[in-house]
Design an enzyme around this catalytic site. Structure first.
Site, mmCIF file in Angstrom:
data_model
loop_
_atom_site.group_PDB
_atom_site.id
_atom_site.type_symbol
_atom_site.label_atom_id
_atom_site.label_comp_id
_atom_site.label_asym_id
_atom_site.label_seq_id
_atom_site.Cartn_x
_atom_site.Cartn_y
_atom_site.Cartn_z
ATOM 1 N N GLU A 230 0.745 -1.470 -0.081
ATOM 2 C CA GLU A 230 0.018 0.018 0.018
ATOM 3 C C GLU A 230 1.041 1.396 -0.084
ATOM 4 O O GLU A 230 0.615 2.183 -0.735
ATOM 5 C CB GLU A 230 -1.071 -0.015 1.218
ATOM 6 C CG GLU A 230 -1.710 -1.222 1.286
ATOM 7 C CD GLU A 230 -2.872 -1.367 -0.026
ATOM 8 O OE1 GLU A 230 -2.975 -0.269 -0.682
ATOM 9 O OE2 GLU A 230 -3.337 -2.435 -0.222
ATOM 10 N N ASP B 169 3.451 -4.154 -5.857
ATOM 11 C CA ASP B 169 4.298 -5.429 -5.277
ATOM 12 C C ASP B 169 5.601 -5.397 -5.271
ATOM 13 O O ASP B 169 6.431 -5.840 -4.361
ATOM 14 C CB ASP B 169 3.649 -6.455 -6.172
ATOM 15 C CG ASP B 169 2.411 -7.155 -5.761
ATOM 16 O OD1 ASP B 169 1.971 -6.689 -4.904
ATOM 17 O OD2 ASP B 169 1.824 -7.988 -6.723
#
Ligand SMILES: [Zn+2]
Length: 411
Positions: free
Chosen positions: A277, A358
């Protein structure tokens, strides 16, 4: 071109987009029983895999039923001159064009939502409940509806009234003013979403002291993210499904973790999800999305301004007096193929962003706990591990687990 031709173009667009959508659903459903890719074999045991297949099939059949119902109602409404009827009915209450438009959209949206209510009730209290996901009480369900309506009435009502006012005061240039006000509202919404909208539906609390907080603190320091920007939300109020998201920008930025996520994942996995995030923030994904949305809004309003007062459009819907709200309905359908294409583009960008986030988590923390965390989330949500590529291209805002796994494993 005659109004009749425009009418059948509208029906054609509604029907074709339905057929196209169902075709994609069908393609996807044909792969529900595909063998699970080797790399993901540890996601499901036999029993859970069978449960996930049943869940996918039930959702698919239910989706087919609801969308068919919606299409039939919509087309019937067009053929029965429903919009002309509602327009005349709204005009019987007021002569003011803004008031008429508010009654017009308010009653159509409310009726549409009431018609879909049994379906959303069935989805929550029958399907989701059957697979152990639902934790929504009837009270929460009803309150959510009422709050949603109130919010739409206030925000949507003010925005619509402002746009029509500009339309009537500034003439053909109205789209620039409409664009400006929608842009201001969009930016404010992005900024204040967590402060203004979320509290209406959920409780948000700062992260509690403990081992997890200590671990998160250690990570947050290495990437320069403030701990007071991390919140926990009571997602468990509605579903056992877990999630996390990043919102806002500047001083209003924050990462929100579902309490269900904290319950389901190990501490390392939670830090890895948080790192993902933070990656969205560090790579400016919110800002880029905001800019794309502002540009497409401008384009949409400009196009709308070319068509909205066309007599042809209102006559196509069986209405003699052209008005902003009737023009908007016809334009909305005619524009939908373009907005579909824009949607495809946005999903494509969103999937790219997920890989970037990611990669950020991999570079600044660790890929392994993110992999095991994502696998757990897929298992707990009974996710489809073998979606059809065309379905993914059209509908997925996140890459499928297999692609994320391979990307995270890449050296
Ligand atoms: Zn993400």
């Amino acid at each position: 071109m005659t109004p009749e031709v425009v009418f059948y173009i509208i029906i054609g667009i509604l029907t074709l987009s339905f057929i196209f959508d169902k075709f994609l659903d069908h393609l996807n459903a044909r792969h529900f029983n595909d063998p699970i890719p080797e790399e993901l074999e540890d996601v499901y045991d036999q029993a859970t895999y069978r449960k996930s297949q049943k869940y996918k099939k039930e959702k698919y059949r239910f989706g087919l039923l609801t969308s068919t119902f919606t299409l039939l109602i919509t087309i019937a409404f067009f053929f029965l001159d429903g919009f002309a009827w509602v327009d005349a009915w709204a005009r019987s209450y007021s002569e003011n064009s803004i008031v008429i438009a508010l009654i017009f959209f308010g009653s159509i949206l409310l009726a549409g939502d009431l018609l879909s209510l049994p379906f959303s009730y069935y989805n929550t209290f029958v399907i989701e409940a059957k697979y152990g996901f639902n934790t929504t009480t009837l009270k929460t369900f009803i309150l959510d509806k009422l709050k949603g309506w109130a919010m739409l009435a206030i925000l949507g009502g003010i925005l619509l009234a402002a746009i029509i006012w500009f339309y009537e005061t500034t003439g053909p240039d109205f789209w620039i003013y409409a664009w400006a006000i929608v842009t201001v509202v969009t930016i404010l919404m992005n900024l204040l979403y967590a402060r203004l909208i979320v509290p209406v539906f959920n409780k948000q609390t700062p992260l509690e002291p403990g081992m997890l907080r200590t671990k998160i603190e250690a990570y947050a320091q290495t990437v320069g993210f403030q701990l007071d920007k991390i919140f926990v939300i009571d997602g468990s109020k509605r579903s056992t499904k877990a999630n996390a998201y990043f919102s806002g920008f500047g001083r209003e930025k924050r990462v929100t973790l579902y309490d269900t996520l904290l319950k389901d994942l190990e501490e390392e996995e939670i830090v890895a999800v948080l790192a993902h995030e933070v990656g969205h923030y560090k790579r400016n994904h919110i800002i880029v999305n905001l800019i794309i949305s502002i540009v497409t809004t401008g384009f949409t309003f400009w196009l709308l301004s070319l068509f909205v007062d066309s007599v042809l459009l209102s006559e196509a819907l069986g209405v003699a007096t052209p008005s902003f709200h009737i023009g908007l309905i016809a334009f909305g359908v005619l524009y939908s193929p373009i907005s579909e294409v824009i949607g495809l583009l946005l999903n494509y960008i969103s999937r790219k962003f997920e890989f970037q986030a990611d990669n950020f988590a991999k570079a600044t923390y660790n890929a392994q706990p993110l992999i095991s965390g994502l696998k757990k989330l897929s298992r707990n949500n009974l996710s489809n591990l073998t979606p059809h590529p065309a379905y993914v291209f059209a509908h997925y805002s996140h890459p499928p687990l297999l692609q994320r796994f391979r990307n995270l494993k890449r050296k």
